[in-house]
Write an enzyme that holds these catalytic residues in place. Structure first.
Site: not given
Length: 302
Positions: A161, A164, A286
């Site tokens: 989002d 992370c 990520h």
């Protein structure tokens, strides 16, 4: 007579479709049982299982197609005969053709359309499975799992989002249960931005305007820090550098295809461990957290 013929064809197709649905359901149950029988950390056996599953699915699809082929051929012949009969009758009575032919044609079209849609759906599912199993994301996950297993660790998923990296650090700090540590994303962002503002000379040389290539101006640097503090701007190595100083803890970042990045090695505490993924969720970069590797048997039971 014509109506009885069509009803017979439809009934046969429905019975076969019902049988096929049951066989697919039984196949899925068998596949799930096969998956459950193999430990999650047995990568070699799971790869073999993937190939076995693909063959099982292909064999069943071929069997279904072979069973449907004669029925469709019979249906087409019988419908054609019925239609020819209708056309013959229409030579004497045009109104009867208008009443019967469209009804039969529409019924066949509905069946064909439904079969085509189901086949396309199954094809999309199969393609997605192959892409997931053979794609870069899957390979990256395998490499990371192998590296982490050497430290008796496994990935702990963090939501993607924009926060992370901070959420992964938040999770790592929560696992420590040490009093006095910052343990929420908002405070981690705020402290990171505050440290960067107070030590601008340590960070400005690494920030350049993407359009001009020049080092950030004071205003640009302030906006950067403000974004770190108040928005969902993704965090990176600069923010990690700031957080090691704020938390007085080393941070290590494990990657699939590169050596582990270690920041804040001047601090001697147990490091915060993050996992960096380049191909997660189709969104690119990520961060995930890690946790102690679970026993495969107990993981299956849970």
């Amino acid at each position: 007579m014509e109506e009885e013929t069509v009803k017979t064809v439809e009934t046969s197709e429905e019975q076969l479709a019902k049988q096929h649905r049951k066989e697919k359901k039984d196949m899925q149950a068998k596949i799930q049982s096969m998956k459950n029988a193999i430990p999650k950390n047995d990568k070699k056996r799971r790869k073999q299982l993937t190939e076995e599953i693909a063959k099982i699915e292909a064999d069943l699809n071929q069997k279904h197609e072979e069973e449907l082929r004669p029925l469709k051929s019979t249906a087409d012949t019988e419908v054609e005969q019925v239609l020819n009969g209708v056309e013959a009758i229409n030579m004497d009575d045009g109104e009867e053709e208008e009443g019967k032919q469209p009804r039969l044609t529409k019924a066949q079209k509905r069946r064909d359309k439904k079969a085509a849609e189901e086949k396309e759906r199954e094809s999309r599912i199969a393609e997605a499975e192959v892409e997931n199993l053979q794609g870069v994301r899957h390979l990256e996950g395998l490499k990371l799992a192998q590296k982490l297993a050497q430290q008796q660790l496994q990935i702990k998923e963090i939501s993607s989002d924009g926060h992370c990296m901070y959420r992964a650090i938040e999770d790592q700090l929560a696992q420590r249960s040490e009093p006095g540590l910052i343990t929420c994303v908002k405070d981690l962002r705020s402290s990171s931005a505050e440290h960067m503002r107070g030590h601008a000379d340590d960070f400005l040389p690494f920030l350049t305007n993407t359009n001009t290539g020049d080092m950030y101006t004071t205003d640009e640097f302030e906006k950067y820090c403000s974004d770190v503090e108040h928005t969902a701007a993704w965090g990176g190595q600069l923010e990690l550098q700031a957080l090691t100083q704020v938390l007085h803890l080393p941070i290590e970042v494990i990657q699939a295809d590169s050596a582990t990045i270690k920041i804040g090695e001047e601090f001697e505490s147990q490091p915060i461990t993050l996992v960096y993924m380049r191909h997660a969720y189709g969104l690119g970069e990520h961060y995930n957290s890690v946790e102690v590797l679970k026993d495969p048997a107990s993981a299956e039971d849970g």
